[in-house]
Design an enzyme around this catalytic site. Structure first.
Site, PDB file in Angstrom:
ATOM      1  CD  GLU A 177      -8.151 -20.454 -12.932  1.00 45.35           C
ATOM      2  OE1 GLU A 177      -8.169 -20.671 -11.716  1.00 45.35           O
ATOM      3  OE2 GLU A 177      -9.002 -19.750 -13.493  1.00 45.35           O
ATOM      4  CG  ASP A 226      -6.138   2.818   0.527  1.00 44.76           C
ATOM      5  OD1 ASP A 226      -5.165   2.022   0.617  1.00 44.76           O
ATOM      6  OD2 ASP A 226      -6.747   3.013  -0.539  1.00 44.76           O
ATOM      7  CG  ASN A 272      -3.414   5.210  -0.893  1.00 46.92           C
ATOM      8  OD1 ASN A 272      -3.392   4.127  -0.302  1.00 46.92           O
ATOM      9  ND2 ASN A 272      -4.313   5.501  -1.796  1.00 46.92           N
ATOM     10  CG  ASP A 330     -10.270 -15.844 -14.018  1.00 45.76           C
ATOM     11  OD1 ASP A 330      -9.656 -16.175 -13.000  1.00 45.76           O
ATOM     12  OD2 ASP A 330     -11.510 -15.779 -14.072  1.00 45.76           O
ATOM     13  CG  ASP A 377      -1.768   1.200   1.363  1.00 42.21           C
ATOM     14  OD1 ASP A 377      -2.002   1.858   0.333  1.00 42.21           O
ATOM     15  OD2 ASP A 377      -2.206   1.506   2.494  1.00 42.21           O
ATOM     16  CG  ASP A 409      -1.431   1.717  -3.707  1.00 43.35           C
ATOM     17  OD1 ASP A 409      -0.207   1.498  -3.846  1.00 43.35           O
ATOM     18  OD2 ASP A 409      -1.892   2.415  -2.770  1.00 43.35           O
TER      19      ASP A 409
END
Ligand code: GLC
Length: 561
Positions: free
Chosen positions: A260, A25, A23, A200, A21, A29
């Site tokens: 996958e 929160d 920032n 996926d 992270d 990110d």
């Protein structure tokens, strides 16, 4: 086998929400990923697979996409993504994204328009069907439990199909307009500089012609939706759509793609990953599938090191001469490999973690590391079901209760399989929230972070992290590359419990990889005269009179004359 740019690369999966992270929160990110690129470069990895960062309500943690060309604000912006592409390129690295196109989010504008007018053009982007006598169209159970059908709000007796959760409506690939949308989107990202995709849940895009109920296979009266995938029409459609993806998107960009794909018939391997196949590679899931039960996670058996070895070796032999499988011990859907494949008492033992690493990293195929694997992150602890985030775990917990287990038993049985195990934040330091965030992490950090973290291992001789670096640089060493990347594979004394050993040969060199996956000593007669010991996980192996003796959980690579 045809030589391709990606074959000598090492891949690394980032699950962005828990990587880093930037920032405060509590959610990882893209700027956080950029900040850690030097760690990844130092490790030696080349191709980064980013699990979804697209705009999403995160009902299935981003595998429910509301805008295929937008970045979710929690993860950053499109400019951040462009910066990541530039920063990786500058370091000689590549980024592949997650192509999630069997379904989208129910918050995608396509689905919103479809709900407003199921008979209109967007209605044909999805599968809407009428129920019968108040019951859904078929009795198929979705991957996360419960019916694959949810009623369309305000429409009596009309349902939409979702093989995953109800917020993931399946896209109708039979509609050429849907395929066009996907092709354009894939090309849009490839033109932007993405090197390829991890694809996926792709086997689900081919649906059968006739939709019928099956005999129920659990107390819920439903039947596994996967049964319909075996239908020959579904299979034929799958192949047609994958061929279109290859021809209109992947091949023109020389993209690296990894599918996958579960349950492939070995006879289909060449179709998928052979010369001109649908994908560059696909994951070898045979070890991950070992011990799974049709009843659900609560009935799964825990594999041991020998089961891992036997599955991995069998897959390697199947793919020999055909193509490159992608080898994993864990990912964002699976438990931590060290917790899953090593005996409980050895899961946190760095020696055992290194011995497992040696096997995975030097097998034929492409090695994929999952974030935190490089420091030996383990499964986490689950004080109660309420603290579990993963939609899949909650479904499996319900199935365990329905089978008659007490709440405590149900939790104890599903916890080792929970997808949250691999989704706890990466442990960078022993400081606040393991250095993952300055705020409160969205999912609790594994309590072992004070001991297990990057800072404690980086540059520290004998650490799991340093051993991964050595394995990767051995694999990339020009002297051994022919053997380790493109060379042959022959198991050695596979019948010996607790030993995983094999010879890789190519370019005039023969390397023995021998890993002691047990707490006792292992002796093995060398399949040739011993040359140099190229690598050893701890100390030095004992070599005398053509016999290699490995200490408990010791792994070595020996060149054979
Ligand atoms: C794949 C993903 C998994 C996701 C599912 C639905 O199996 O790996 O995380 O839940 O597809 O998109």
């Amino acid at each position: 086998m045809e030589r391709k740019w990606w074959q000598d690369k090492v891949c690394y999966q980032i699950w962005p929400k828990s990587f880093q992270d930037s920032n405060g929160d509590g959610v990882g990110d893209i700027p956080g990923i950029i900040a850690r690129l030097d760690h990844l470069k130092g490790l030696g990895v080349d191709i980064l697979w980013l699990s979804p960062v697209y705009k999403s309500p995160l009902a299935d943690q981003g595998y429910d996409i509301a805008d295929y060309r937008g970045i979710d604000p929690r993860f950053g912006t499109l400019e951040d993504m462009d910066r990541l592409l530039a920063e990786t390129k500058r370091r000689g690295m590549y980024v592949i994204m997650d192509l999630v196109a069997n379904h989208c989010s129910d918050e995608h504008p396509w689905f919103r328009k479809a709900l407003a007018d199921p008979e209109g053009p967007y209605g044909r982007y999805f599968y809407f069907r009428k129920g019968e006598n108040g019951a859904p169209p078929t009795n198929w159970r979705g991957y996360f439990g419960g019916s694959v059908w949810s009623p369309v709000p305000g429409r009596k007796d009309l349902y939409y199909l979702h093989l995953f959760c109800e917020k993931q409506p399946d896209l109708n690939w039979q509609n050429p307009a849907v395929r066009r949308e996907v092709m354009e989107m894939v090309n849009w990202w490839l033109d932007r500089g993405v090197a390829g995709f991890r694809i996926d849940a792709i086997v689900n895009i081919g649906k059968p012609e006739r939709w019928e109920s099956f005999a129920p296979d659990r107390p819920d009266g439903l039947a596994d939706c996967r049964k319909m995938l075996a239908d020959p029409v579904a299979r034929r459609r799958l192949h047609t759509y994958l061929g279109q993806l290859r021809d209109e998107a992947f091949a023109p960009h020389d993209a690296f793609t990894v599918g996958e794909v579960f349950d492939t018939d070995p006879a289909e391997l060449s179709l998928f990953i052979g010369r001109g196949g649908f994908f560059s590679s696909m994951f070898g899931f045979s070890a991950a599938c070992w011990g799974k039960s049709p009843k659900g996670w609560y009935a799964a058996k825990k594999p041991g090191p020998d089961d891992y070895r036997d599955c991995a070796f069998a897959s390697a032999r199947q793919a020999a001469g055909i193509g490159f499988l992608s080898n994993i011990i864990e990912n964002h859907d699976e438990p931590r490999g060290v917790s899953h494949y090593l005996p409980e008492e050895a899961a946190s033992d760095p020696r055992a973690q290194k011995a497992l690493a040696a096997v995975q990293m030097l097998l034929p195929g492409l090695p994929f590391l999952y974030q935190g694997q490089e420091i030996g992150m383990t499964n986490t602890v689950f004080p109660s079901i309420d603290g579990v985030d993963d939609v899949n775990t909650r479904g499996e917990y319900a199935a365990a209760l329905a089978a008659g287990l007490s709440p405590a038993e149900a939790l104890a049985r599903v916890a080792p399989m929970s997808r949250d195990n691999a989704r706890t934040p990466v442990q960078w330091t022993d400081g606040h929230a393991a250095g993952f965030t300055a705020g409160t992490p969205w999912l609790p950090v594994n309590p072992n972070y004070t001991r297990v973290n990057v800072q404690a291992q980086d540059g520290v001789a004998g650490s799991v992290l340093e051993f991964y670096k050595q394995l990767i640089s051995l694999r990339k060493n020009d002297k051994y590359k022919e053997a380790l990347v493109w060379g042959g594979f022959a198991p050695v004394h596979q019948e010996q419990p607790g030993l995983a050993a094999f010879v890789r040969d190519g370019g005039g060199r023969r390397l023995l990889v021998a890993s002691n996956l047990s707490g006792g000593e292992q002796r093995l007669e060398l399949p040739g005269a011993a040359g140099a010991v190229l690598l050893c996980s701890d100390g030095a192996p004992a070599l005398a009179h053509g016999v290699l003796t490995l200490a408990p959980w010791q792994a070595a690579v020996v060149e054979l004359a």
